[in-house]
Write a protein that holds these residues in place. Sequence first.
Motif, mmCIF file in Angstrom:
data_model
loop_
_atom_site.group_PDB
_atom_site.id
_atom_site.type_symbol
_atom_site.label_atom_id
_atom_site.label_comp_id
_atom_site.label_asym_id
_atom_site.label_seq_id
_atom_site.Cartn_x
_atom_site.Cartn_y
_atom_site.Cartn_z
ATOM 1 N N CYS A 104 0.840 -1.185 0.000
ATOM 2 C CA CYS A 104 0.000 0.000 0.000
ATOM 3 C C CYS A 104 0.882 1.245 0.000
ATOM 4 O O CYS A 104 2.090 1.152 0.240
ATOM 5 C CB CYS A 104 -0.921 0.015 1.218
ATOM 6 S SG CYS A 104 -0.050 0.067 2.813
ATOM 7 N N PRO A 105 0.309 2.409 -0.253
ATOM 8 C CA PRO A 105 1.088 3.643 -0.095
ATOM 9 C C PRO A 105 1.579 3.749 1.347
ATOM 10 O O PRO A 105 0.832 3.465 2.288
ATOM 11 C CB PRO A 105 0.083 4.743 -0.425
ATOM 12 C CG PRO A 105 -0.940 4.080 -1.293
ATOM 13 C CD PRO A 105 -1.051 2.679 -0.767
ATOM 14 N N ASN A 106 2.827 4.155 1.504
ATOM 15 C CA ASN A 106 3.391 4.203 2.852
ATOM 16 C C ASN A 106 2.850 5.404 3.639
ATOM 17 O O ASN A 106 2.713 6.501 3.108
ATOM 18 C CB ASN A 106 4.917 4.296 2.776
ATOM 19 C CG ASN A 106 5.551 4.111 4.144
ATOM 20 O OD1 ASN A 106 5.014 3.398 4.979
ATOM 21 N ND2 ASN A 106 6.682 4.749 4.374
ATOM 22 N N ARG A 107 2.543 5.139 4.897
ATOM 23 C CA ARG A 107 2.115 6.197 5.823
ATOM 24 C C ARG A 107 2.272 5.660 7.231
ATOM 25 O O ARG A 107 2.320 4.436 7.445
ATOM 26 C CB ARG A 107 0.662 6.622 5.571
ATOM 27 C CG ARG A 107 -0.323 5.485 5.606
ATOM 28 C CD ARG A 107 -1.748 5.931 5.315
ATOM 29 N NE ARG A 107 -2.421 6.424 6.506
ATOM 30 C CZ ARG A 107 -3.740 6.578 6.588
ATOM 31 N NH1 ARG A 107 -4.510 6.296 5.543
ATOM 32 N NH2 ARG A 107 -4.299 7.028 7.685
ATOM 33 N N PRO A 108 2.378 6.511 8.230
ATOM 34 C CA PRO A 108 2.533 6.044 9.610
ATOM 35 C C PRO A 108 1.320 5.246 10.074
ATOM 36 O O PRO A 108 0.187 5.513 9.677
ATOM 37 C CB PRO A 108 2.673 7.353 10.402
ATOM 38 C CG PRO A 108 3.143 8.358 9.412
ATOM 39 C CD PRO A 108 2.495 7.975 8.117
ATOM 40 N N GLY A 109 1.582 4.242 10.907
ATOM 41 C CA GLY A 109 0.511 3.526 11.569
ATOM 42 C C GLY A 109 0.136 2.185 10.974
ATOM 43 O O GLY A 109 -0.697 1.467 11.551
ATOM 44 N N ILE A 110 0.731 1.803 9.846
ATOM 45 C CA ILE A 110 0.338 0.545 9.196
ATOM 46 C C ILE A 110 0.708 -0.654 10.066
ATOM 47 O O ILE A 110 -0.128 -1.519 10.362
ATOM 48 C CB ILE A 110 0.995 0.419 7.805
ATOM 49 C CG1 ILE A 110 0.563 1.578 6.915
ATOM 50 C CG2 ILE A 110 0.630 -0.920 7.171
ATOM 51 C CD1 ILE A 110 1.327 1.656 5.607
ATOM 52 N N VAL A 111 1.963 -0.730 10.476
ATOM 53 C CA VAL A 111 2.433 -1.865 11.277
ATOM 54 C C VAL A 111 1.674 -1.924 12.603
ATOM 55 O O VAL A 111 1.251 -3.010 13.041
ATOM 56 C CB VAL A 111 3.948 -1.765 11.527
ATOM 57 C CG1 VAL A 111 4.414 -2.879 12.456
ATOM 58 C CG2 VAL A 111 4.715 -1.823 10.211
ATOM 59 N N ALA A 112 1.483 -0.776 13.220
ATOM 60 C CA ALA A 112 0.774 -0.739 14.504
ATOM 61 C C ALA A 112 -0.662 -1.231 14.359
ATOM 62 O O ALA A 112 -1.175 -1.967 15.222
ATOM 63 C CB ALA A 112 0.789 0.681 15.061
ATOM 64 N N GLU A 118 -10.350 -6.292 6.515
ATOM 65 C CA GLU A 118 -11.043 -5.650 5.396
ATOM 66 C C GLU A 118 -11.179 -4.151 5.645
ATOM 67 O O GLU A 118 -11.056 -3.340 4.726
ATOM 68 C CB GLU A 118 -12.416 -6.291 5.184
ATOM 69 C CG GLU A 118 -12.362 -7.626 4.481
ATOM 70 C CD GLU A 118 -11.751 -7.510 3.095
ATOM 71 O OE1 GLU A 118 -12.103 -6.566 2.351
ATOM 72 O OE2 GLU A 118 -10.908 -8.357 2.743
ATOM 73 N N GLY A 119 -11.432 -3.792 6.890
ATOM 74 C CA GLY A 119 -11.506 -2.372 7.227
ATOM 75 C C GLY A 119 -10.169 -1.679 7.051
ATOM 76 O O GLY A 119 -10.104 -0.545 6.561
ATOM 77 N N LEU A 120 -9.081 -2.368 7.432
ATOM 78 C CA LEU A 120 -7.746 -1.796 7.256
ATOM 79 C C LEU A 120 -7.376 -1.704 5.785
ATOM 80 O O LEU A 120 -6.676 -0.771 5.375
ATOM 81 C CB LEU A 120 -6.716 -2.642 8.012
ATOM 82 C CG LEU A 120 -6.842 -2.651 9.540
ATOM 83 C CD1 LEU A 120 -5.779 -3.563 10.150
ATOM 84 C CD2 LEU A 120 -6.711 -1.236 10.099
ATOM 85 N N ARG A 121 -7.849 -2.661 4.989
ATOM 86 C CA ARG A 121 -7.603 -2.604 3.549
ATOM 87 C C ARG A 121 -8.157 -1.300 2.960
ATOM 88 O O ARG A 121 -7.491 -0.602 2.201
ATOM 89 C CB ARG A 121 -8.258 -3.804 2.859
ATOM 90 C CG ARG A 121 -7.973 -3.871 1.355
ATOM 91 C CD ARG A 121 -9.067 -4.661 0.635
ATOM 92 N NE ARG A 121 -9.198 -6.022 1.075
ATOM 93 C CZ ARG A 121 -8.609 -7.061 0.490
ATOM 94 N NH1 ARG A 121 -7.841 -6.867 -0.558
ATOM 95 N NH2 ARG A 121 -8.811 -8.280 0.965
ATOM 96 N N ALA A 122 -9.407 -0.999 3.339
ATOM 97 C CA ALA A 122 -10.030 0.216 2.828
ATOM 98 C C ALA A 122 -9.366 1.470 3.394
ATOM 99 O O ALA A 122 -9.143 2.454 2.679
ATOM 100 C CB ALA A 122 -11.525 0.199 3.154
ATOM 101 N N ARG A 123 -9.008 1.416 4.662
ATOM 102 C CA ARG A 123 -8.426 2.590 5.333
ATOM 103 C C ARG A 123 -7.077 2.976 4.750
ATOM 104 O O ARG A 123 -6.788 4.163 4.542
ATOM 105 C CB ARG A 123 -8.299 2.290 6.818
ATOM 106 C CG ARG A 123 -7.560 3.352 7.628
ATOM 107 C CD ARG A 123 -7.461 2.904 9.075
ATOM 108 N NE ARG A 123 -6.501 3.679 9.832
ATOM 109 C CZ ARG A 123 -6.085 3.356 11.061
ATOM 110 N NH1 ARG A 123 -6.575 2.267 11.650
ATOM 111 N NH2 ARG A 123 -5.195 4.101 11.685
ATOM 112 N N PHE A 124 -6.242 1.976 4.448
ATOM 113 C CA PHE A 124 -4.886 2.261 3.972
ATOM 114 C C PHE A 124 -4.712 2.053 2.466
ATOM 115 O O PHE A 124 -3.617 2.254 1.943
ATOM 116 C CB PHE A 124 -3.877 1.368 4.710
ATOM 117 C CG PHE A 124 -3.700 1.715 6.155
ATOM 118 C CD1 PHE A 124 -2.893 2.788 6.538
ATOM 119 C CD2 PHE A 124 -4.333 0.987 7.150
ATOM 120 C CE1 PHE A 124 -2.722 3.108 7.881
ATOM 121 C CE2 PHE A 124 -4.164 1.299 8.498
ATOM 122 C CZ PHE A 124 -3.360 2.376 8.867
ATOM 123 N N GLY A 125 -5.761 1.648 1.770
ATOM 124 C CA GLY A 125 -5.642 1.404 0.336
ATOM 125 C C GLY A 125 -4.741 0.222 0.028
ATOM 126 O O GLY A 125 -3.911 0.268 -0.885
#
Length: 286
Positions: free
Chosen positions: A11-19, A69-76
């Motif tokens: 996905c596009p990188n942004r803070p918070g993905i791993v967390a 699925e929610g994280l998929r939509a949230r982070f693209g």
Amino acid sequence: MSTRYALTLSCPNRPGIVAAIADALFRRGFDIQAAHQFDDPASGRFFMRTVFVAAREEADFPALTEELEGLRARFGMKLALRDQSVPRKVMILASKFDHCLVDLLYRHRIGELPMAVTAVVSNHPRESYGGLDLNGTPFHHLPVTRETKMEQEAALWALVQSTGTELVVLARYMQVLSDALSAKLSGRCINIHHSFLPGFKGAKPYHQAYARGVKLIGATAHYVTADLDEGPIIEQDVERVTHEATPEEMIRRGRDIERRVLSRAVAWHLDDRVIMDSKRTIVFAQ
């Protein structure tokens, strides 16, 4: 042992993905056993592979998949989740040379490649492989000529569908797949090319290498695309040669390289270690 699951994403990188991923796994009762990640500064994309198991009896897998699925939509995200206890269904295609076919079957037999071999398919008859032990694996002879290529590929595709094959391995299958079939198998067809791509594509690469006086020979495992021998590269290896090496000597040594390169590429795909990224791959090798 608890079932092992593999989660891969990009996905596009942004803070918070791993967390976010770690928190979802923890709250739903799962424990991370392995984690790999890569932040590509050139493209601004983030890649991740996580292997996890249930840590508590009340681990809730349906709730986890819903949250993912929610994280998929949230982070693209492009996200895949697989139960690694279920072996992938693999079909192996071969032609006259059988060294890669034999190697894959051997590694499967000793448990090195956890897969379910749905069939061995060849454009040569079964007798061409002498005493090769297929250990009960169905063998299909699908001869092909220029005039019958479309019909042969239709039969091959029907076999892929009827067996539920998830990965097709071209183990020195010396037929170029059509653009249509390559598209249908996008991301799930691995080829071994007896050359260190992108150099010496097409026929007789070792003879091409000999004519150029190369000092390194090699092999390349890559995903098949409509562009001949230009698909995303999974693994490569090389070996040094001198001016004394004949084309025949290069071919002999090249077979060893081909075997180990193809087996590594297949193993990494089966273990969810390869993530496609347009024309290249991200490989979380051990």
